[in-house]
Design a protein around this motif. Structure first.
Motif, short mmCIF file in Angstrom:
data_model
loop_
_atom_site.label_atom_id
_atom_site.label_comp_id
_atom_site.label_asym_id
_atom_site.label_seq_id
_atom_site.Cartn_x
_atom_site.Cartn_y
_atom_site.Cartn_z
N ALA A 13 -20.37 108.49 -12.06
CA ALA A 13 -21.31 108.91 -11.02
C ALA A 13 -21.71 107.66 -10.42
CB ALA A 13 -22.14 110.16 -11.51
N ASP A 14 -21.38 106.56 -10.34
CA ASP A 14 -22.72 105.48 -10.04
C ASP A 14 -22.37 105.38 -8.50
OD1 ASP A 14 -23.49 103.00 -10.70
OD2 ASP A 14 -22.69 102.70 -9.63
N LEU A 15 -23.50 105.15 -7.44
CA LEU A 15 -23.80 105.14 -6.30
C LEU A 15 -22.98 103.76 -5.49
CD1 LEU A 15 -27.55 106.48 -5.79
CD2 LEU A 15 -25.76 107.25 -5.43
N GLU A 16 -22.80 103.27 -6.87
CA GLU A 16 -21.90 101.45 -6.15
C GLU A 16 -20.43 101.73 -6.29
OE1 GLU A 16 -21.50 97.02 -6.43
OE2 GLU A 16 -23.78 98.05 -7.98
N ASN A 17 -20.15 102.21 -7.55
CA ASN A 17 -18.99 101.75 -8.11
C ASN A 17 -17.58 103.54 -8.40
OD1 ASN A 17 -18.45 98.98 -7.87
ND2 ASN A 17 -19.96 99.31 -9.62
N GLY A 18 -19.25 104.36 -8.50
CA GLY A 18 -18.26 105.91 -8.94
C GLY A 18 -17.97 107.01 -7.89
N ILE A 51 -26.53 104.80 0.58
CA ILE A 51 -27.53 106.24 1.49
C ILE A 51 -26.70 105.35 2.19
CG2 ILE A 51 -29.24 105.83 3.31
CD1 ILE A 51 -31.33 105.27 0.74
N TYR A 52 -26.12 106.46 3.46
CA TYR A 52 -25.49 106.68 4.26
C TYR A 52 -26.09 107.67 5.55
CZ TYR A 52 -23.10 110.68 2.32
OH TYR A 52 -22.64 112.03 1.77
N ILE A 53 -25.29 107.58 6.52
CA ILE A 53 -25.28 108.19 8.02
C ILE A 53 -24.29 109.32 7.75
CG2 ILE A 53 -25.19 108.85 10.45
CD1 ILE A 53 -26.35 105.99 10.66
N GLY A 54 -24.89 110.78 7.64
CA GLY A 54 -23.49 111.95 7.23
C GLY A 54 -23.10 112.32 8.12
N GLY A 55 -21.96 113.70 7.78
CA GLY A 55 -21.29 114.17 9.19
C GLY A 55 -20.41 113.51 9.99
N THR A 56 -20.47 113.66 11.16
CA THR A 56 -19.54 113.31 11.51
C THR A 56 -19.43 112.48 12.90
OG1 THR A 56 -18.51 114.87 12.81
CG2 THR A 56 -17.52 114.34 10.82
N GLY A 57 -19.11 111.76 13.78
CA GLY A 57 -19.42 111.47 15.16
C GLY A 57 -20.09 109.18 15.15
N LEU A 58 -20.69 109.64 13.76
CA LEU A 58 -21.97 107.93 13.58
C LEU A 58 -21.23 107.94 12.56
CD1 LEU A 58 -23.47 106.40 14.93
CD2 LEU A 58 -25.11 107.26 14.55
N GLY A 77 -27.12 108.75 -1.99
CA GLY A 77 -25.77 108.97 -2.21
C GLY A 77 -25.16 109.93 -2.13
N PHE A 78 -26.31 111.12 -2.80
CA PHE A 78 -25.38 112.30 -3.59
C PHE A 78 -25.69 113.24 -2.79
CE2 PHE A 78 -27.27 110.14 -7.25
CZ PHE A 78 -25.89 110.47 -8.38
N GLY A 79 -25.69 113.21 -1.81
CA GLY A 79 -26.27 114.03 -0.41
C GLY A 79 -27.55 114.69 -0.11
N MET A 80 -28.28 114.20 -0.86
CA MET A 80 -30.45 114.67 -0.32
C MET A 80 -30.25 114.32 1.14
SD MET A 80 -29.63 116.72 -2.22
CE MET A 80 -32.37 117.45 -2.54
N LEU A 81 -30.32 115.32 2.10
CA LEU A 81 -31.33 114.85 2.74
C LEU A 81 -32.70 113.78 2.65
CD1 LEU A 81 -30.70 115.33 6.13
CD2 LEU A 81 -32.61 117.25 5.63
N ILE A 82 -32.40 113.02 4.14
CA ILE A 82 -33.65 111.37 3.63
C ILE A 82 -34.49 112.13 5.20
CG2 ILE A 82 -34.26 108.93 3.75
CD1 ILE A 82 -31.90 108.51 2.06
N ASP A 83 -33.76 111.65 5.91
CA ASP A 83 -34.40 112.25 7.12
C ASP A 83 -33.13 112.82 8.45
OD1 ASP A 83 -36.36 112.19 9.35
OD2 ASP A 83 -36.11 109.69 9.13
N GLU A 84 -33.25 113.26 9.54
CA GLU A 84 -32.41 114.67 10.30
C GLU A 84 -33.56 113.91 11.46
OE1 GLU A 84 -29.55 117.45 9.27
OE2 GLU A 84 -31.03 118.54 10.11
N VAL A 85 -32.46 113.77 12.44
CA VAL A 85 -33.09 113.95 13.66
C VAL A 85 -31.99 114.64 14.46
CG1 VAL A 85 -33.93 112.46 15.61
CG2 VAL A 85 -35.14 111.90 13.49
N THR A 86 -32.37 115.64 15.57
CA THR A 86 -31.55 115.77 16.61
C THR A 86 -32.35 115.37 17.73
OG1 THR A 86 -30.77 117.77 15.31
CG2 THR A 86 -30.22 118.13 17.49
#
Length: 660
Positions: A246-251, A467-474, A527-536
């Motif tokens: 479950a390593d964020l860099e290589n798992g 850390i990443y931008i989730g969902g699709t389109g961006l 990296g585990f999908g937990m929401l950090i911030d979200e803007v609509t």
């Protein structure tokens, strides 16, 4: 089996009338020519077959190509399923909106093969949509083919790469290196038949194998480098899931989007889908993005239903479908479940979704079933009569509801408490600037100037690994071991060179795809999908509309405020020490807007020309000017959205014009 002749006259559902050329039978393939009319007077209104002569009742009237779909249902089910493509008057594929669904040209008529409830697919896709994951949208309808009533169907979207369906960057045959090679792909594990040939196989825990098939690009279009790249992604997942890394860099969290995999498992296991993981199991990967599971598909053998007449009985309340000794799919599904970190997040999500008032609470699912029943019960009776179905429909739904309650109870017992998952805490990162619709002099290359700014609003340095931008389109994922000090920010741009030329400094990095001019949701996840911030954000009030192509961008007024509240956003045209626009506001004014007769255009600079375009890019009107204002007569134009190109002696501008 006694099948009645049913004559459809009226329905509370849309009526789809299809007539093939010279009345020929529809083959399995290839598609043949036909015409299709869809009658829809709106929700709550009755539709009549005689409404074909009433233009206001017609949702669609045009040419299609149509074929039978579904190998198993075609051979063994009297009521056929259909795939169709819409065409225009000159024989070209035509993207159209059917029954208010987003425009496309590929559609499916789903007749619910082997499903006496006539709703298992529909409610499963609705649950996925309620969970925030794309699934095929659809509308119930009744179908008449060559004058003969065919029964109750759902007209729904075919799964394919499209901005409004599986939202990925379509990969081309020339995309064979660098970032271009990374996507987008649609892959499925499924039966091999026709053009669906296996690209590779993966072992499962039954001692046999699961076939993986290219859906986009198609098997006859994928290059050897593309095939090898996406195959490696799946085998990397197999390796890391097996190792419970479950390593964020290589798992495995570095490879897959955990929220989509978790939601995919939840929907399929809730339904105890007998085909899950082995057949009709879709995956997609956007350019520079993580591998995502879904969309969910094919739920006829679910919620206790199976091919009983063939001796099958597999959709039980007390089994995991990834570990039931039948269609278990590739090994990584069971390996993920058995990984403590993955199971903790799976449990957390399950407990959220099954809480009172949430989409998967049994009472919420039962309410959805009741809504579908109330909407379709008259059509169900006609469908049962047409195809000689003798099941007790009402009792079937009662048993299905009881089954769902038992299934939710069993799954809840199997889950952990979903508390204190590894990596659960999130840093205080805030999306605080968004330039979603930049302005350029000629309107070209404006997407290249897009950017977002993310600020560390906390009191300590943040490791951005995973850390990443989730969902699709961006799409964007921060490089491993990147650090962001407290109070500092990073700019992510669409195109580095264009950003540097315009703003005189380098962004931190580039994102993939682009920001939507009409508004979208930007989700920043760990990296585990937990929401950090979200803007609509939106291009409509109360959001500042000056950020919509008028030389300004959105800026959050205070990092400690709610950035989903439009009242907390303002506009700027400068970055620190960098001027984005050297003109004062307003540069040009267009009023009234919306309008219905005439619009007045005023400018601080001398106007040279005004051109009006429709959304297809066709020039509607052009006026020359030598003053600071002019009036434009619009009375002859149809209602809709148009684009004004306004040229002054200083600069050019684009403005959206709404005619009511």
């Amino acid at each position: 089996v006694f099948m009645e002749e049913v004559i459809l006259e009226t329905s509370n559902l849309p009526i789809v009338i299809i007539n093939t050329e010279v009345g020929q039978s529809i083959p399995n393939e290839p598609k043949i020519g036909a015409s299709m009319i869809i009658i829809d007077n709106g929700e709550g209104m009755q539709n009549a077959v005689t409404d074909v002569s009433n233009l206001e009742s017609i949702d669609f009237d045009g040419a299609i190509q149509i074929e039978i779909r579904g190998a198993t249902s075609n051979c063994c089910f009297d009521k056929k399923q259909y795939a169709l493509t819409t065409y225009d008057e000159v024989g070209e594929k035509d993207n159209v909106s059917l029954l208010s669904m987003p425009k496309e040209n590929d559609w499916i008529l789903n007749g619910f093969a082997f499903d006496p409830s006539l709703m298992r697919d529909y409610i499963s896709y609705q649950l996925s949509l309620k969970m925030g994951q794309y699934a095929s949208r659809g509308r119930y309808c009744e179908v008449i083919l060559n004058g003969n009533y065919q029964g109750l169907y759902v007209l729904q979207e075919k799964l394919k790469a499209d901005d409004n369906r599986i939202d990925i960057n379509k990969i081309d045959p020339d995309d064979n290196e660098g970032k271009s090679l990374t996507g987008g792909y649609i892959t499925k594990s499924d039966k091999t038949e026709g053009i669906d040939v296996a690209a590779w196989y993966m072992d499962n825990y039954n001692g046999w194998q699961t076939a993986f098939i290219h859906e986009h690009p198609k098997p006859d279009e994928v290059t050897s480098l593309q095939n090898q790249y996406i195959q490696d992604v799946f085998f990397d997942l197999e390796r890391e899931a097996s190792a419970h890394d479950a390593d964020l860099e290589n798992g495995y969290p570095a490879i897959i989007d955990l929220p989509s995999f978790i939601d995919f498992m939840i929907v399929n296991e809730l339904a105890s889908n007998a085909d899950a993981y082995q057949y009709s199991t879709y995956f997609h990967k956007d350019r520079a993005g993580k591998l995502r599971a879904g969309p969910v598909w094919d739920f006829n053998l679910t919620y206790g239903n199976d091919l009983f007449s063939w001796g099958f009985d597999r959709s039980h309340t007390y089994v995991w479908q990834f570990d039931d000794g039948d269609n278990m799919g590739a090994k990584f599904w069971r390996d993920l479940y058995e990984d403590p970190t993955f199971k903790c997040y799976l449990s957390k999500r399950w407990l959220e979704l099954t809480a009172p008032g949430q989409p998967l609470h049994p009472s919420e699912i039962n309410t959805l079933i009741d809504q579908v029943h109330d909407n379709t019960k008259e059509a169900v009776a006609r469908n049962y009569a047409r195809w000689g179905i003798s099941d007790d429909y009402e009792q079937h739904l009662v048993a299905m509801k009881r089954w769902i309650y038992d299934r939710v109870s069993w799954m809840t017992i199997q889950m952990d408490n979903g508390q204190n998952c590894f990596g659960e805490s999130v840093p205080k990162l805030v999306i605080n600037r968004i330039n979603y619709h930049p302005m350029t002099e000629d309107g070209d290359g404006e997407k290249d100037l897009e950017f977002i700014e993310i600020t560390n609003a906390g009191s300590s340095t943040v490791d951005l690994t995973g850390i990443y931008i989730g969902g699709t389109g961006l799409v964007y994922q921060f490089p491993a071991n990147s650090l962001l000090e407290a109070g500092n920010s990073v700019f992510l741009a669409n195109e580095t060179d264009a950003f540097k030329e315009a703003y005189q400094f380098l962004p931190f990095d580039e994102f993939s795809r682009s920001l939507n001019n009409g508004g979208q949701t930007i989700s920043l996840l760990n990296g585990f999908g937990m929401l950090i911030d979200e803007v609509t954000y939106s291009d409509e009030a109360p959001w500042p509309i000056e950020a919509d192509g008028e030389g300004y961008f959105l800026v959050l007024t205070d990092l400690d405020t709610d950035n989903n509240d439009a009242a907390n956003w303002d506009i700027e045209n400068t970055l620190p020490y960098i001027t984005l626009s050297n003109v004062s506001d307003p540069v040009v004014s267009v009023y009234p807007n919306p309008t219905n007769e005439r619009v007045q255009i005023n400018s601080f600079s001398s106007l040279e020309s005004v051109m009006l375009y429709d959304l297809s890019g066709s020039l509607i009107k052009e006026l020359k000017a030598q003053h600071n204002s002019l009036s434009l007569d619009l009375q002859h134009l149809e209602r809709g959205i148009y684009i004004l190109h306004i040229r002054t002696d200083k600069q050019s501008y684009k403005r959206k014009l709404i005619i009511e």
